[in-house]
Design a protein around this motif. Structure first.
Motif, PDB file in Angstrom:
ATOM      1  N   GLN A  83      -7.124  -1.098   3.184  1.00 48.61           N
ATOM      2  CA  GLN A  83      -6.203   0.027   3.029  1.00 48.61           C
ATOM      3  C   GLN A  83      -6.488   1.084   4.083  1.00 48.61           C
ATOM      4  O   GLN A  83      -5.568   1.599   4.723  1.00 48.61           O
ATOM      5  CB  GLN A  83      -6.323   0.617   1.626  1.00 48.61           C
ATOM      6  CG  GLN A  83      -5.333   1.745   1.349  1.00 48.61           C
ATOM      7  CD  GLN A  83      -5.474   2.312  -0.054  1.00 48.61           C
ATOM      8  OE1 GLN A  83      -6.541   2.213  -0.662  1.00 48.61           O
ATOM      9  NE2 GLN A  83      -4.407   2.889  -0.585  1.00 48.61           N
TER      10      GLN A  83
ATOM     11  N   PHE B 203       0.812  -1.210   0.000  1.00 47.06           N
ATOM     12  CA  PHE B 203       0.000   0.000   0.000  1.00 47.06           C
ATOM     13  C   PHE B 203       0.852   1.270   0.000  1.00 47.06           C
ATOM     14  O   PHE B 203       0.498   2.257  -0.652  1.00 47.06           O
ATOM     15  CB  PHE B 203      -0.942   0.013   1.214  1.00 47.06           C
ATOM     16  CG  PHE B 203      -2.120  -0.905   1.066  1.00 47.06           C
ATOM     17  CD1 PHE B 203      -3.031  -0.737   0.038  1.00 47.06           C
ATOM     18  CD2 PHE B 203      -2.323  -1.948   1.952  1.00 47.06           C
ATOM     19  CE1 PHE B 203      -4.121  -1.581  -0.114  1.00 47.06           C
ATOM     20  CE2 PHE B 203      -3.407  -2.794   1.823  1.00 47.06           C
ATOM     21  CZ  PHE B 203      -4.303  -2.612   0.785  1.00 47.06           C
TER      22      PHE B 203
ATOM     23  N   GLN C 128       2.339   1.611  -3.388  1.00 47.60           N
ATOM     24  CA  GLN C 128       1.316   1.401  -4.418  1.00 47.60           C
ATOM     25  C   GLN C 128       1.872   0.579  -5.581  1.00 47.60           C
ATOM     26  O   GLN C 128       1.754   0.950  -6.750  1.00 47.60           O
ATOM     27  CB  GLN C 128       0.768   2.742  -4.910  1.00 47.60           C
ATOM     28  CG  GLN C 128       0.148   3.578  -3.807  1.00 47.60           C
ATOM     29  CD  GLN C 128      -0.499   4.855  -4.331  1.00 47.60           C
ATOM     30  OE1 GLN C 128      -0.441   5.154  -5.511  1.00 47.60           O
ATOM     31  NE2 GLN C 128      -1.124   5.605  -3.441  1.00 47.60           N
TER      32      GLN C 128
END
Length: 288
Positions: free
Chosen positions: A253, A52, A55
């Motif tokens: 997320q 995360f 990305q």
């Protein structure tokens, strides 16, 4: 009798002709497993791990498949339970470990990954507690030339039950090699919390049953948040398993997971297709 034993103590089972055919099929499958290993019928598929913070693609989990000459491609659920009743599990998992290390080393040569790019490999208690476990790990790393810091071993809680002192010694040895350790299917065991401070765990993987129940169970959402908060306090990395929808992706997320994997990103794929995923960074960027 066998069916009653399989169901556990205190159970009964009525005979049905399908039971005989099931047993015969399992016996035939078990007999062909040894030949399958000798003739290299097993293959590895790879499921992406998504990071995360960057990305981007951050690694893969290696997953076994059997390219059966008559029945086609078999998923683990179709043969691993039979493997578990044989003496083949350590040999099969040693092959998985060696193959995954070689694949990671090959990708390193092509893409020059840093140590943050991981190859996650599942290991069972049978392989972990085998007398040759450490020697097999060292040999696979030496032969493949892989950076051990790019290897992460995934263990479930049943690896520890009844063998916690032996497992602790083994994991400390593994850690000294640079290999990281993940506790898989976290939240499904009755005593998982006790292992987090006793054993050299680096990561936890939240079981997919939590992620896939977000829509129907507010209590599991709260438990998931609590698990992530606990992991933060213990400075552990957190991966959400079984992410299948955009909503689940956004929720894990938002909750603060470090990584995720699941069908929303990709099914497990052969090495050739995994390489294509590596070569297409825009695909991952467009998810965020």
């Amino acid at each position: 009798m066998y069916e009653a034993k399989h169901q556990g103590p205190g159970n009964i089972a009525l005979f049905h002709p399908s039971m005989r055919s099931k047993r015969e099929s399992q016996a035939e499958l078990k007999a062909s497993l040894y030949q399958a290993l000798e003739q290299e019928e097993f293959v590895l598929y790879y499921q992406p791990l998504i990071d995360f913070s960057s990305q981007s693609l951050k690694g893969f989990e290696a997953l076994i498949r059997w390219q059966h000459p008559q029945r086609g491609l078999l998923a683990p659920i179709e043969f691993l339970p039979v493997v578990a009743t044989s003496h083949l599990m350590p040999a099969l998992e040693n092959w998985i470990f060696k193959e995954a290390c070689h694949q990671m080393s090959q990708w390193n040569q092509e893409f020059d990954f840093n140590k943050a790019f991981k190859m996650n490999i599942n290991i069972s208690p049978d392989f972990l507690l085998h007398p040759n476990f450490i020697n097999n790990v060292n040999l696979a790393i030496s032969e493949s030339g892989v950076n051990p810091e790019q290897i992460c071993l995934e263990l479930t809680e049943n690896s520890f039950i009844g063998h916690s002192s032996d497992v602790e010694t083994l994991l400390l040895t593994i850690k000294r090699l640079g290999i990281s350790i993940a506790l898989d299917d976290f939240g499904t065991g009755y005593s998982s919390l006790s292992y987090l401070h006793r054993l050299p765990i680096d990561k936890i993987k939240i079981d997919q049953s939590f992620v896939q129940s977000f829509d129907s169970s507010s209590s599991l959402v709260g438990i998931t948040r609590g698990i992530i908060s606990l992991a933060r306090q213990l400075e552990l990395n957190v991966t959400a398993e079984g992410v299948e929808t955009l909503e689940q992706f956004r929720q894990v997320q938002e909750f603060g997971c470090d990584n995720a994997q699941g069908y929303f990103f990709s099914h497990p794929v052969p090495g050739v297709e995994a390489k294509q995923l590596i070569e297409n960074p825009e695909f991952w960027e467009n998810l965020f």
